[in-house]
Design a protein around this motif. Structure first.
Motif, PDB file in Angstrom:
ATOM      1  N   ILE A   1       3.728  -6.703  -7.384  1.00 23.14           N
ATOM      2  CA  ILE A   1       2.582  -6.362  -7.808  1.00 23.14           C
ATOM      3  C   ILE A   1       2.855  -5.604  -9.108  1.00 23.14           C
ATOM      4  O   ILE A   1       3.639  -4.609  -9.073  1.00 23.14           O
ATOM      5  N   ALA A   2       2.253  -5.882 -10.305  1.00 21.94           N
ATOM      6  CA  ALA A   2       2.518  -5.162 -11.487  1.00 21.94           C
ATOM      7  C   ALA A   2       1.200  -5.489 -12.526  1.00 21.94           C
ATOM      8  O   ALA A   2       0.992  -6.441 -12.604  1.00 21.94           O
ATOM      9  N   GLY A   3       0.761  -4.386 -13.227  1.00 23.51           N
ATOM     10  CA  GLY A   3      -0.216  -4.655 -14.081  1.00 23.51           C
ATOM     11  C   GLY A   3      -1.462  -5.227 -13.534  1.00 23.51           C
ATOM     12  O   GLY A   3      -2.036  -6.268 -14.430  1.00 23.51           O
ATOM     13  N   GLY A   4      -2.102  -4.969 -12.600  1.00 23.94           N
ATOM     14  CA  GLY A   4      -3.231  -5.796 -11.910  1.00 23.94           C
ATOM     15  C   GLY A   4      -2.913  -7.181 -11.722  1.00 23.94           C
ATOM     16  O   GLY A   4      -3.846  -8.236 -11.588  1.00 23.94           O
ATOM     17  N   ARG A   5      -1.710  -7.567 -11.431  1.00 20.69           N
ATOM     18  CA  ARG A   5      -1.477  -8.990 -11.172  1.00 20.69           C
ATOM     19  C   ARG A   5      -0.242  -9.263  -9.912  1.00 20.69           C
ATOM     20  O   ARG A   5       0.351  -7.960  -9.744  1.00 20.69           O
ATOM     21  N   ALA A   6      -0.403 -10.212  -9.335  1.00 19.66           N
ATOM     22  CA  ALA A   6       0.644 -10.531  -8.213  1.00 19.66           C
ATOM     23  C   ALA A   6       1.590 -11.645  -8.668  1.00 19.66           C
ATOM     24  O   ALA A   6       1.057 -12.755  -8.990  1.00 19.66           O
ATOM     25  N   ARG A   7       2.950 -11.210  -8.886  1.00 23.06           N
ATOM     26  CA  ARG A   7       3.977 -12.287  -9.099  1.00 23.06           C
ATOM     27  C   ARG A   7       4.211 -12.815  -7.961  1.00 23.06           C
ATOM     28  O   ARG A   7       4.900 -12.316  -6.940  1.00 23.06           O
ATOM     29  N   CYS A   8       4.002 -14.133  -7.468  1.00 26.80           N
ATOM     30  CA  CYS A   8       4.300 -14.877  -6.299  1.00 26.80           C
ATOM     31  C   CYS A   8       5.402 -15.805  -6.489  1.00 26.80           C
ATOM     32  O   CYS A   8       5.304 -16.680  -7.275  1.00 26.80           O
ATOM     33  N   GLU A   9       6.285 -15.811  -5.296  1.00 23.35           N
ATOM     34  CA  GLU A   9       7.326 -16.772  -5.446  1.00 23.35           C
ATOM     35  C   GLU A   9       7.109 -17.808  -4.268  1.00 23.35           C
ATOM     36  O   GLU A   9       7.219 -17.248  -3.320  1.00 23.35           O
TER      37      GLU A   9
ATOM     38  N   VAL B   1       0.812  -1.238   0.078  1.00 25.68           N
ATOM     39  CA  VAL B   1      -0.126  -0.083   0.077  1.00 25.68           C
ATOM     40  C   VAL B   1       0.928   1.185  -0.140  1.00 25.68           C
ATOM     41  O   VAL B   1       0.547   2.216  -0.649  1.00 25.68           O
ATOM     42  N   GLU B   2       1.916   1.149   0.477  1.00 20.47           N
ATOM     43  CA  GLU B   2       2.866   2.352   0.386  1.00 20.47           C
ATOM     44  C   GLU B   2       3.326   2.670  -0.875  1.00 20.47           C
ATOM     45  O   GLU B   2       3.551   3.816  -1.337  1.00 20.47           O
ATOM     46  N   ARG B   3       3.536   1.710  -1.462  1.00 20.23           N
ATOM     47  CA  ARG B   3       3.829   1.954  -3.117  1.00 20.23           C
ATOM     48  C   ARG B   3       2.756   2.032  -4.041  1.00 20.23           C
ATOM     49  O   ARG B   3       2.876   2.777  -4.791  1.00 20.23           O
ATOM     50  N   GLU B   4       1.614   1.286  -3.766  1.00 21.18           N
ATOM     51  CA  GLU B   4       0.777   1.395  -4.889  1.00 21.18           C
ATOM     52  C   GLU B   4      -0.704   2.365  -4.420  1.00 21.18           C
ATOM     53  O   GLU B   4      -1.477   2.529  -5.048  1.00 21.18           O
ATOM     54  N   GLY B   5      -0.704   2.664  -3.159  1.00 21.51           N
ATOM     55  CA  GLY B   5      -1.802   3.479  -2.482  1.00 21.51           C
ATOM     56  C   GLY B   5      -2.962   2.532  -2.169  1.00 21.51           C
ATOM     57  O   GLY B   5      -2.906   1.406  -2.606  1.00 21.51           O
ATOM     58  N   GLY B   6      -3.736   3.222  -1.492  1.00 23.00           N
ATOM     59  CA  GLY B   6      -4.832   2.171  -0.877  1.00 23.00           C
ATOM     60  C   GLY B   6      -4.986   2.050   0.681  1.00 23.00           C
ATOM     61  O   GLY B   6      -4.528   2.911   1.152  1.00 23.00           O
ATOM     62  N   SER B   7      -5.416   0.900   0.834  1.00 22.41           N
ATOM     63  CA  SER B   7      -5.579   0.873   2.650  1.00 22.41           C
ATOM     64  C   SER B   7      -5.097  -0.519   2.956  1.00 22.41           C
ATOM     65  O   SER B   7      -5.430  -1.797   2.244  1.00 22.41           O
ATOM     66  N   VAL B   8      -5.131  -0.960   4.164  1.00 25.90           N
ATOM     67  CA  VAL B   8      -4.510  -2.209   4.958  1.00 25.90           C
ATOM     68  C   VAL B   8      -5.469  -2.363   5.919  1.00 25.90           C
ATOM     69  O   VAL B   8      -6.002  -1.604   6.851  1.00 25.90           O
ATOM     70  N   THR B   9      -6.376  -3.555   5.734  1.00 26.53           N
ATOM     71  CA  THR B   9      -7.484  -4.055   6.724  1.00 26.53           C
ATOM     72  C   THR B   9      -6.852  -5.126   7.391  1.00 26.53           C
ATOM     73  O   THR B   9      -6.524  -6.095   6.782  1.00 26.53           O
TER      74      THR B   9
ATOM     75  N   ASP C   1       1.834 -16.435 -11.407  1.00 29.31           N
ATOM     76  CA  ASP C   1       1.282 -15.391 -11.933  1.00 29.31           C
ATOM     77  C   ASP C   1      -0.064 -15.039 -11.593  1.00 29.31           C
ATOM     78  O   ASP C   1      -0.833 -15.379 -12.324  1.00 29.31           O
ATOM     79  N   ALA C   2      -0.400 -14.618 -10.569  1.00 31.32           N
ATOM     80  CA  ALA C   2      -1.934 -14.464 -10.169  1.00 31.32           C
ATOM     81  C   ALA C   2      -2.639 -13.030 -10.376  1.00 31.32           C
ATOM     82  O   ALA C   2      -1.947 -12.104 -10.189  1.00 31.32           O
ATOM     83  N   PRO C   3      -3.806 -13.399 -10.814  1.00 34.78           N
ATOM     84  CA  PRO C   3      -4.697 -11.981 -11.310  1.00 34.78           C
ATOM     85  C   PRO C   3      -5.074 -11.525 -10.021  1.00 34.78           C
ATOM     86  O   PRO C   3      -5.256 -12.450  -8.975  1.00 34.78           O
ATOM     87  N   LEU C   4      -5.270 -10.439 -10.119  1.00 31.61           N
ATOM     88  CA  LEU C   4      -5.966  -9.692  -8.791  1.00 31.61           C
ATOM     89  C   LEU C   4      -7.531  -9.637  -9.143  1.00 31.61           C
ATOM     90  O   LEU C   4      -7.916  -9.343 -10.175  1.00 31.61           O
ATOM     91  N   PRO C   5      -8.352  -9.910  -8.048  1.00 31.29           N
ATOM     92  CA  PRO C   5      -8.007 -10.316  -6.661  1.00 31.29           C
ATOM     93  C   PRO C   5      -7.652 -11.821  -6.522  1.00 31.29           C
ATOM     94  O   PRO C   5      -8.022 -12.444  -7.180  1.00 31.29           O
ATOM     95  N   SER C   6      -6.834 -11.877  -5.435  1.00 27.13           N
ATOM     96  CA  SER C   6      -6.297 -13.133  -5.041  1.00 27.13           C
ATOM     97  C   SER C   6      -6.169 -13.499  -3.671  1.00 27.13           C
ATOM     98  O   SER C   6      -6.142 -12.207  -3.016  1.00 27.13           O
TER      99      SER C   6
END
Ligand SMILES: Cc1cc2nc3c(=O)[nH]c(=O)nc-3n(C[C@H](O)[C@H](O)[C@H](O)COP(=O)(O)OP(=O)(O)OC[C@H]3O[C@@H](n4cnc5c(N)ncnc54)[C@H](O)[C@@H]3O)c2cc1C
Ligand SMILES: Nc1ncnc2c1ncn2[C@@H]1O[C@H](COP(=O)(O)O)[C@@H](O)[C@H]1O
Lengths: 251, 292
Positions: A150-158, A50-58, A169-174
């Motif tokens: 996080i890039a281009g509406g996807r989450a690259r997860c290792e 969220v620090e990078r992309e903006g938004g909020s953490v719940t 390569d997970a699409p958001l939301p995930s």
């Protein structure tokens, strides 16, 4: 991005565990409480995203009223708000826990882009709440994750596997379940703690369904029965140590 | 009624342990004497492998499906349980028949056991590694093609293959340092001894939290589980969550300045003293013995 992170309050056991007389819980008279390191990392990761992309953490927990302590701790390291699903202290099984989390997320005005979990809870270690939440919400799920980009509406997860890392390569939301090591969580600052006291916390009291995996009793594993052999004090013990290493064939 | 066993392959040790567990469950419940072992054919994709298990359950109505309690075993069975809306007992060590049956499973990475009632139509169980002896090899598992699942993700690539040094998991000697080592630089004495013994360096969470060592070195419940011939714990107090990672060690040598530290209750050998005096002395002694 709206990122959710799910945490569970657990006792911070020390050198040995003692049980209550009815053997249904850990005796916590002299213990503090915490969340799993995996979950602390999930919250840290959410805050960094969220620090990078903006938004909020719940942050979200299902647990007794005392779990507010863990929610405030997580808000002190940067989560913006908290959802507390209150229980009477009875343990909920993983199916019931997942169902309550799903209901809470569905009812929330803010649809999540990413829901983070610990890979397994510190106490029960059921390895399943995240996967169940993902299926119920119709979202993809990656577990055992040691890096998220996080890039281009996807989450690259290792995902950590023996011998390396598998990339998903997970699409958001995930839904993503993370492991300690994905980051180094920050310590809460004093101003962070003060701010956390004023951050919004919404509580609700879900109904506990009948347990399908119902804990009836806890037991300590049989004692190793080990009797330590003290080889000596200080550097004078070195020859005795080397003798042992030779006996074990590792010299 | 059948009992199904999800195996990684016919020779996999942990899969053979799951098979042994399935046999005794079959005997205890009066299900078919011999479990049906199977493997899943197709690239790994957790949700579609979970769907494969769910489809087998729907098609064959087995009494139970048993899998090894590995990362993958737990992941696939969690997907299957979610799809079927059945309970799952992960990392199980024992089974007692009854209505409902009782399972014993590990908590806190093995520091505690739990007895629980498992109220499943089909019993979904993963078996904690090394909780039961392995069945002899020699079964030929049925090969089941992977099912389709709309949400399934599969890995797109493998990165970061290990660099070839002694890994913590495989090392026959692990020299591990805790807060008592004092600083990142203080680990020089730990590295020196590990190097002399051809071993790997480990550490406690206090050390990774302080940023002295990377998390890949951490031993414990949320770190790596090790199984060396000898685990040398230096300046580590012996918290249950640390011990959860080194239970597999054949022998444990504790070096701690506090003779009352709980690590000594788990140790075979102990030295009471300052790591910065004891470790260099051990390294010097090894050099002396070898030089002779
Ligand atoms: C859910 C959960 C999961 C956890 N997972 C892990 C995990 O995976 N791994 C892990 O390690 N911890 C884990 N922990 C943390 C664990 O509870 C302990 O806090 C941690 O293991 C303590 O590390 P330590 O023994 O190095 O430090 P301490 O407990 O501070 O002990 C330091 C020891 O060093 C000794 N000492 C001090 N100076 C010297 C000296 N000069 N020479 C010799 N001895 C000296 C002291 O007597 C003491 O015994 C977890 C905790 C929780 C709640
Ligand atoms: N009571 C709970 N409240 C909130 N999140 C939870 C709870 N129990 C489990 N979780 C989440 O689900 C993850 C996996 O838990 P488990 O399936 O019990 O191993 C944990 O690391 C948490 O992120």
């Amino acid at each position: 991005m709206h990122v959710y992170a799910c945490v569970k309050r657990v006792p911070m056991t020390g050198g040995r565990i003692t049980l209550t007389d009815d053997q249904r819980a850990i005796s916590t008279r002299h213990l503090g409480f915490t969340v799993s390191p995996h979950e602390e990392c999930a919250v840290e990761e959410a805050v960094q995203i969220v620090e990078r992309e903006g938004g909020s953490v719940t942050v979200l927990t299902l647990g007794p009223s005392e779990s507010e302590e863990q929610l405030r701790d997580m808000m002190a390291i940067g989560a913006d708000r908290a959802l507390h699903l209150l229980t009477d202290g009875e343990e909920w099984d993983p199916q019931a826990t997942a169902a309550a989390i799903v209901t809470a997320i569905r009812a929330d005005a803010q649809p999540p882009d990413l829901i983070l979990f610990g890979n397994e809870s510190a106490d029960a270690g059921n390895y399943q709440v995240a996967v169940r939440v993902a299926h119920a919400l119709g979202l993809p799920c990656v577990t055992g994750v040691k890096a998220i980009t996080i890039a281009g509406g996807r989450a690259r997860c290792e995902q950590e596997v023996p011998g390396g890392r598998d990339v998903y390569d997970a699409p958001l939301p995930s839904v993503v379940a993370v492991k300690e090591g994905i980051n180094l969580p920050r310590y809460p600052s004093v101003p962070g703690r003060l701010r956390a006291k004023r951050k919004p916390l919404e509580a609700s009291s879900p109904e506990r369904p009948a347990a399908r995996l119902e804990m009836t009793r806890l037991e300590l594993p049989p004692d190793s029965g080990k009797q330590v052999k003290i080889l000596g004090r200080g550097p004078e013990a070195a020859p005795a140590v080397v003798e042992v290493l030779a006996e074990l064939g590792v010299l | 009624m059948s009992v199904l066993v999800l195996m990684r392959d016919a020779g996999d040790e942990l899969s053979l342990q799951a098979l042994a567990f399935a046999r005794s469950l079959g005997q205890a419940t009066g299900a078919d004497a011999e479990p049906t072992a199977f493997t899943i054919d197709g690239p790994y994709a957790p949700a579609s492998w979970g769907q494969t298990v769910a489809d087998l359950v729907t098609a064959r109505s087995p009494r139970a499906v048993i899998a090894p309690g590995t990362e993958r075993g737990n992941e696939v069975m969690a997907h299957a349980a979610a799809i079927l809306d059945e309970p799952l007992s992960a990392n199980t060590t024992a089974f007692t028949p009854g209505d409902p049956p009782t399972v014993t499973r590990v908590r806190w990475g093995g520091s505690l056991l739990e007895q629980a009632l498992l109220r499943g139509g089909t019993l979904l169980i993963t078996v904690a590694p090394h909780a039961v002896g392995a069945a002899p090899a020699g079964v030929t598992p049925e090969v089941v093609p992977a099912s389709h699942h709309a949400l399934a993700l599969a890995p797109t690539e493998r990165v970061g293959a290990s660099s070839g040094g002694v890994t913590l998991e495989e090392a026959s000697v692990v020299v591990s340092g805790g807060r008592g080592v004092g600083s990142a630089e203080g680990f020089a004495v730990v590295e020196e001894l590990a190097g002399l013994l051809g071993g790997a360096v480990g550490c406690s969470r206090a050390v990774t939290s302080a940023g002295w060592r990377p998390h890949t070195d951490q031993v414990g419940q949320t770190g790596t589980k090790v199984a060396p011939e000898i685990y040398i714990a230096c300046g580590i107090s012996g918290a249950t969550q640390h011990m959860a990672g080194c239970k597999g060690a054949k022998k444990l040598l504790a070096i701690n300045s506090d003779g009352e530290a709980s690590i000594f209750a788990h140790a075979d050998y102990g030295v009471i003293g300052d790591v910065h005096a004891v470790l260099p002395a051990i390294s010097a002694e090894i050099r002396k013995v070898r030089g002779a």
